[in-house]
Design a protein around this motif. Structure first.
Motif: not given
Length: 245
Positions: A150-166, A235-245
């Motif tokens: 429905h969006a034409g993108t490859l995306h799903t929920m992340r396993a582990h990420y840091r919020v924008d505020a950090g 590859p979409l779940l994220g491997a870098d827990p310091s990343s934003r998302g």
């Protein structure tokens, strides 16, 4: 007596926590509990790991009551008191605000966004640095298909990420767990599941329900479907827990 989660559930959760470095020594983890089988199951798993895992972490629980007609999570208050876990109950007029401000957004996405903001605030106010959410592999797969279809993108929920505020990390320890495992555990352990814990979502068919039906039909034909989907979305779940998302 605290129910003991089955070994496969503990093993899959422990593997996800290890693979994505979700919980670290000294973390203060706030678990979002809606009253559904998934979040109540994760509560029992994290309480078990708190006692058995080789690292020490604190665990608290938060519930955001969105003020939806027919949904009353208040019984969770006495249940959490019986468990002796720190518990934060927030009632917000999300349903009323949605009627006035929703626009083209869906109620479910609006509610999720508002609840998430409240959970962030509760975590910050009480000194928690990690927010745990109970989405499982079925949720991950459904989100992936909805994004692609429905969006034409490859995306799903992340396993582990840091919020924008950090200042907060968000984790999903059930990313390897199937929904049916949580349903079976909730039934066997007699967890106090609140029926239709989001009735606004159950009143009409949704795209997520359509994806769930599609996946069930495909899994009946291909038993390795979810194993293959997990490989596809890694590859979409994220491997870098310091990343934003």
């Amino acid at each position: 007596m605290q129910p003991i989660p089955p070994r496969p559930l503990l093993r899959l959760t422990g593997r996800a926590i290890s693979d994505y470095d979700m919980i670290r020594a000294g973390d203060r983890v706030l678990l979002a509990v809606s009253g559904g089988k998934d979040s109540l199951g994760l509560l029992q798993v994290l309480r078990h790991l708190q006692k058995k895992a080789p690292l020490t972490f604190d665990l608290g629980v938060a519930t955001v009551d969105p003020g939806i007609d027919g949904f009353d999570p208040a019984p969770l208050i006495s249940y959490m008191e019986s468990l002796g876990v720190p518990y934060f109950y927030e009632r917000q007029a999300i349903a009323a605000r949605a009627q006035a401000t929703l626009g083209n957004d869906s109620f479910c996405s609006y509610c999720a966004r508002m609840r998430r903001g409240t959970l962030y605030r509760v975590a910050r106010d009480h000194g928690y640095n990690v927010l745990a959410l109970a989405q499982h592999l079925d949720d991950i797969a459904e989100s992936f298909l909805m994004s692609a279809f429905h969006a034409g993108t490859l995306h799903t929920m992340r396993a582990h990420y840091r919020v924008d505020a950090g200042d907060l990390r968000v984790i999903r320890p059930f990313i390897y767990v199937r929904e049916r495992q949580l349903r079976d555990f909730a039934r066997a352990a007699a967890l106090p599941v609140i029926p239709d814990n989001c009735p606004a979502c159950f009143r009409k068919p949704t795209e997520r329900a359509a994806m769930k039906a599609l996946l069930a039909a495909e899994e009946a034909r291909h038993k390795d479907l979810f194993r293959n989907l997990l490989s596809a979305v890694r590859p979409l779940l994220g491997a870098d827990p310091s990343s934003r998302g």
